[in-house]
Design a protein around this motif. Structure first.
Motif, mmCIF file in Angstrom:
data_model
loop_
_atom_site.group_PDB
_atom_site.id
_atom_site.type_symbol
_atom_site.label_atom_id
_atom_site.label_comp_id
_atom_site.label_asym_id
_atom_site.label_seq_id
_atom_site.Cartn_x
_atom_site.Cartn_y
_atom_site.Cartn_z
ATOM 1 N N ARG A 241 -36.867 -37.192 11.227
ATOM 2 C CA ARG A 241 -35.733 -36.768 10.413
ATOM 3 C C ARG A 241 -35.069 -35.507 10.961
ATOM 4 N NH1 ARG A 241 -37.581 -35.950 4.631
ATOM 5 N NH2 ARG A 241 -35.351 -35.601 4.379
ATOM 6 N N LYS A 243 -32.709 -33.367 13.504
ATOM 7 C CA LYS A 243 -31.448 -33.671 14.188
ATOM 8 C C LYS A 243 -31.312 -32.793 15.423
ATOM 9 C CE LYS A 243 -27.255 -34.801 12.459
ATOM 10 N NZ LYS A 243 -25.923 -34.659 11.781
ATOM 11 N N THR A 245 -28.724 -31.365 18.243
ATOM 12 C CA THR A 245 -27.288 -31.097 18.409
ATOM 13 C C THR A 245 -27.077 -30.171 19.598
ATOM 14 O OG1 THR A 245 -26.955 -31.270 16.015
ATOM 15 C CG2 THR A 245 -25.186 -30.261 17.299
ATOM 16 N N ASP A 255 -25.391 -35.256 19.164
ATOM 17 C CA ASP A 255 -25.556 -35.081 17.724
ATOM 18 C C ASP A 255 -26.258 -36.333 17.210
ATOM 19 O OD1 ASP A 255 -25.290 -33.678 15.321
ATOM 20 O OD2 ASP A 255 -23.477 -34.770 14.781
ATOM 21 N N GLU A 256 -27.578 -36.327 17.255
ATOM 22 C CA GLU A 256 -28.343 -37.551 17.023
ATOM 23 C C GLU A 256 -29.635 -37.228 16.300
ATOM 24 O OE1 GLU A 256 -28.490 -41.097 16.654
ATOM 25 O OE2 GLU A 256 -27.363 -40.973 18.536
ATOM 26 N N MET A 257 -30.073 -38.126 15.424
ATOM 27 C CA MET A 257 -31.362 -37.988 14.764
ATOM 28 C C MET A 257 -32.470 -38.423 15.717
ATOM 29 S SD MET A 257 -30.421 -36.861 11.824
ATOM 30 C CE MET A 257 -31.973 -36.931 10.927
ATOM 31 N N ILE A 311 -32.082 -27.760 17.083
ATOM 32 C CA ILE A 311 -32.806 -28.858 16.451
ATOM 33 C C ILE A 311 -33.253 -28.330 15.094
ATOM 34 C CG2 ILE A 311 -34.807 -30.396 16.566
ATOM 35 C CD1 ILE A 311 -34.705 -30.245 19.595
ATOM 36 N N THR A 312 -33.172 -29.149 14.073
ATOM 37 C CA THR A 312 -33.479 -28.736 12.708
ATOM 38 C C THR A 312 -34.752 -27.883 12.652
ATOM 39 O OG1 THR A 312 -32.591 -30.887 12.009
ATOM 40 C CG2 THR A 312 -33.746 -29.565 10.352
#
Length: 326
Positions: A241, A243, A245, A255-257, A311-312
């Motif tokens: 989950r 992301k 970027t 920009d992808e999970m 990244i998250t």
């Protein structure tokens, strides 16, 4: 009523990195975009590498003490070093995101003058994706000497003109691993880290040998900007989950999970450990998602470009591209 979706990263999460100020290196805790000095909790001699020896206990202690840490400073006010010092072994997964494989196959064939239509090339690329999904992960070796910090300049070394970005989710190990199963992989992972696998596309293929030149194309100094922090694995309930970027001069390129990954983190760690003996502090990179330069009209990196990568939960990299020294 639809139940609320849990956040991708725990609300009380923090990252740990290696920072320097006034000539002194220390373990910093990154929370709310500020770095807090952990020496009052861990002592003056603690390093990320020393913490790996009893990682879970160190994270427990910092989680308890984190609310009391004060006087945080912006990362820009510090020297941001790669999280683990010295850098351990690096193993990298390639061709490991579905849309990325599709795009890279199409752009490579088109750049080579393949006469097939876009529809035919896409069909061929989708077949390549499925072949990759049915096989083992493809992995190659990275060199510790190529690793640089999250704010360091990226030198666009020659030979080669087609410098590309590949932002990747990686993991740092907290324990030795050899011949482990995917189910055992998380017992050996300290946390997640990001690294930008800079790649020079036009020197990957050698004219005199039918092999890929990963040293020249991926392993020159500054080609693995890494960090700023390790995000402990306990704070991430599902890494898919997160992301990824990456922006170049403010324009979003990737920009992808992570959910688009073909062989997951656990599969990559297990596969690497089947062939070699991994150690605490080693880093496994799990591949780059879609959005490389070939997808953006062969918009290769140039001196003066600024990459902003995130990244998250893992902080932000800001790296400037520079010409090689004369």
């Amino acid at each position: 009523m639809t139940p609320p979706v849990a956040p991708a990263v725990a609300a009380d999460a923090f990252g740990l990195g290696t920072f320097a100020a006034s000539g002194r290196t220390f373990v910093g805790l990154l929370r709310d975009d500020l770095v807090f000095d952990t020496r009052p909790v861990l002592g003056p001699d603690a390093t990320i590498r020393s913490l790996l020896a009893d990682w879970d206990a160190a994270i427990d202690a910092l989680a308890e003490a984190s609310p009391s840490l004060t006087d945080g400073v912006a990362p820009d006010a510090l020297e941001v070093l790669p999280p683990v010092q010295p850098v351990g072994q690096i193993l990298c997964a390639g061709a490991n995101y579905r849309v990325h494989v599709e795009q890279i196959v199409q752009s490579t064939l088109r750049n080579a003058g393949d006469p097939r239509s876009d529809e035919e090339l896409r069909a061929y690329a989708l077949q390549a994706v499925e072949r990759q999904a049915q096989s083992d992960p493809f992995m190659f070796i990275g060199l510790p000497s190529a690793v640089s910090g999250a704010h360091d300049d990226v030198v666009l070394w020659t030979p080669g003109d087609q410098h590309d970005w590949e932002l990747e989710l990686g993991v740092v190990l907290k324990a030795d691993a050899h011949r482990i199963s995917p189910d055992e992989a998380f017992d050996h992972i300290a946390g997640y880290v990001m690294s930008n696998d800079i790649t020079v596309r036009d020197v990957m293929a050698r004219t005199n040998v039918p092999l890929t030149d990963f040293v020249t194309s991926k392993n020159r100094p500054t080609y693995f900007p890494t960090g700023p922090v390790i995000l402990p694995a306990r704070f991430v309930p599902d890494y898919r989950r997160l992301k990824i970027t990456l922006k170049v001069n403010g324009t979003t390129m990737q920009d992808e999970m992570v959910a688009d990954i073909i062989h997951g983190v656990e599969a990559c760690v297990s596969y690497a450990a089947q062939s070699t003996r991994l150690s605490a502090g080693d880093m496994i990179l799990t591949g780059s998602p879609a959005g490389n330069a070939g997808k953006h009209g062969n918009r290769w990196l140039r001196p003066g470009d600024v990459m902003e990568a995130s990244i998250t939960g893992l902080g932000t990299q800001v790296t400037r591209c520079v010409a090689p020294p004369q």
